[in-house]
Design an enzyme around this catalytic site. Sequence first.
Site, PDB file in Angstrom:
ATOM      1  N   HIS A 167     -15.434   4.043  10.049  1.00 32.85           N
ATOM      2  CA  HIS A 167     -15.129   3.203   8.884  1.00 32.85           C
ATOM      3  C   HIS A 167     -14.334   1.941   9.198  1.00 32.85           C
ATOM      4  CE1 HIS A 167     -11.153   5.040   9.193  1.00 32.85           C
ATOM      5  NE2 HIS A 167     -10.731   4.016   8.500  1.00 32.85           N
TER       6      HIS A 167
HETATM    7  C1  UD1 Z   1      -8.234   1.648   4.622  1.00 30.41           C
HETATM    8  C2  UD1 Z   1      -7.169   1.187   5.633  1.00 30.41           C
HETATM    9  C3  UD1 Z   1      -7.339   1.928   6.943  1.00 30.41           C
HETATM   10  C4  UD1 Z   1      -7.419   3.441   6.726  1.00 30.41           C
HETATM   11  C5  UD1 Z   1      -8.540   3.729   5.712  1.00 30.41           C
HETATM   12  C6  UD1 Z   1      -8.683   5.203   5.446  1.00 30.41           C
HETATM   13  C7  UD1 Z   1      -6.532  -1.165   5.342  1.00 30.41           C
HETATM   14  C8  UD1 Z   1      -6.666  -2.524   5.916  1.00 30.41           C
HETATM   15  N1  UD1 Z   1      -7.312  -0.230   5.915  1.00 30.41           N
HETATM   16  O1  UD1 Z   1      -9.491   1.173   5.090  1.00 30.41           O
HETATM   17  O2  UD1 Z   1      -6.221   1.642   7.766  1.00 30.41           O
HETATM   18  O3  UD1 Z   1      -7.707   4.083   7.955  1.00 30.41           O
HETATM   19  O4  UD1 Z   1      -8.243   3.047   4.500  1.00 30.41           O
HETATM   20  O5  UD1 Z   1      -9.815   5.493   4.677  1.00 30.41           O
HETATM   21  O6  UD1 Z   1      -5.760  -0.955   4.449  1.00 30.41           O
HETATM   22  N2  UD1 Z   1     -13.960   1.784  -1.541  1.00 30.41           N
HETATM   23  C9  UD1 Z   1     -14.620   2.551  -2.475  1.00 30.41           C
HETATM   24  N3  UD1 Z   1     -13.959   3.577  -3.069  1.00 30.41           N
HETATM   25  C10 UD1 Z   1     -12.661   3.850  -2.793  1.00 30.41           C
HETATM   26  C11 UD1 Z   1     -11.991   3.052  -1.834  1.00 30.41           C
HETATM   27  C12 UD1 Z   1     -12.658   2.042  -1.209  1.00 30.41           C
HETATM   28  O7  UD1 Z   1     -15.786   2.329  -2.769  1.00 30.41           O
HETATM   29  O8  UD1 Z   1     -12.091   4.781  -3.368  1.00 30.41           O
HETATM   30  C13 UD1 Z   1     -14.652   0.686  -0.876  1.00 30.41           C
HETATM   31  C14 UD1 Z   1     -14.055  -0.655  -1.266  1.00 30.41           C
HETATM   32  O9  UD1 Z   1     -14.742  -1.202  -2.305  1.00 30.41           O
HETATM   33  C15 UD1 Z   1     -14.144  -1.485  -0.017  1.00 30.41           C
HETATM   34  C16 UD1 Z   1     -14.243  -0.470   1.112  1.00 30.41           C
HETATM   35  O10 UD1 Z   1     -14.457   0.819   0.521  1.00 30.41           O
HETATM   36  O11 UD1 Z   1     -15.292  -2.243  -0.006  1.00 30.41           O
HETATM   37  C17 UD1 Z   1     -13.026  -0.475   1.971  1.00 30.41           C
HETATM   38  O12 UD1 Z   1     -11.856  -0.059   1.271  1.00 30.41           O
HETATM   39  P1  UD1 Z   1     -10.418  -0.620   1.684  1.00 30.41           P
HETATM   40  O13 UD1 Z   1      -9.397  -0.023   0.823  1.00 30.41           O
HETATM   41  O14 UD1 Z   1     -10.487  -2.104   1.748  1.00 30.41           O
HETATM   42  O15 UD1 Z   1     -10.156  -0.222   3.185  1.00 30.41           O
HETATM   43  P2  UD1 Z   1     -10.681   0.999   4.073  1.00 30.41           P
HETATM   44  O16 UD1 Z   1     -11.831   0.553   4.871  1.00 30.41           O
HETATM   45  O17 UD1 Z   1     -10.837   2.233   3.256  1.00 30.41           O
END
Ligand code: UD1
Length: 363
Positions: A202
Amino acid sequence: MIVFSVVGARPEFIQAAPVSAALKGQCREVLVHTGQHYDDEMSKTFFRDLELPEPDLFLGVGSGTQSEQTARVLERTERAILDTHPNVMLLRSDTNSTLGAALAAAKLGLPIIKVEAGCRSFDRSMPEEINRVVADHVASALLCSTANCQTNLESEGISGPIEVVGDVLLDSIETNLSRAEQRSDVLTRHGLAGNYVLATIHRAGNTDDPARLAQIIKGLRASPLPVIFPMHPRTAKMIEPLEIAVTDPVQTIGPVSYLDMLVLTRHATAVVTDSGGIQREAYMMGRPCITVRPNTEWIETIAAGWNILVQADAGRIAEAIQTFRPTGARPPVFGDGHAGRRVADFVMQWGSQRGLVPSAATA
Ligand code: UD1
């Protein structure tokens, strides 16, 4: 004493649980969920599985660019601090929630006790590395998972109190693994009767580059063993437009609960991942870990021979899946499974030194 405790993303819920349990009854913990992870399967199931109390505050920051997300956390955390009048912030991990909350506290002069401090990849292209360096440098006290994390902080000239308390992920495993084995039917649900590989990918460095992501999928497809791949929403979004299909022997499923993940990790023949948490959990449970990254924060797992770094190259990933089967000792680099209690003791002692708690509470 009021402890303002911040969580926002999946790993932070797991890290918060052992500390919340140890703090219970000793002080008032205001649990603040930034809302960085908001789907039921990325958030709610973790609160239920880990028996974490419902958050006192939900800031609803949701998704966005790195800066949008950080800015929303910063602004909303500042408001929440002003409304709740805490004595200290308890912060963990390296997410955008960590960074935003750290800045809000530092600007208001609220002391921060930072858990999981000092972990470093020395790779500033990772958003997490920026987050952890900044958060650690504005914290007042730093609690480390390993001795190496302490060394990293000392070499950066951080002068605040630094203590090695062990890794709260180990506490969580010790509390939950046997419950997970009893309750989770994840293996039968997905037809995993024999040997299999567990894959999770991820990190932005892997998901946001279509060529890298395609190589990783190709490598997994070349596995001689079935591959179960619980998919993070970020990865699902980035895989969709790729020309490469995720087919047999790779089975993709949605994000799984914490208890299911424990069982999947515990029984995997090997784990392929880019997650910092899963590298450590694989080590703690004695599973070989193949890390698809150019570097890792958890060099102790590499030194012990239970983790290897591979490039995002299909051939190398497939080869590692076939051949990487470590058998050596696993020194207890992550402590003894009582990190949560040590964090709570530190917090209470900090409060007692400042006259915020009756001294009996720390006895
Ligand atoms: C985040 C953390 C990372 C951690 C990871 C665990 C940062 C920079 N990164 O990354 O350190 O290891 O979480 O999972 O903070 N999304 C959903 N549903 C959700 C949450 C997210 O669809 O409940 C989607 C968002 O729309 C986004 C993507 O997932 O496009 C990434 O989510 P984001 O919170 O930006 O960071 P992670 O990649 O999850």
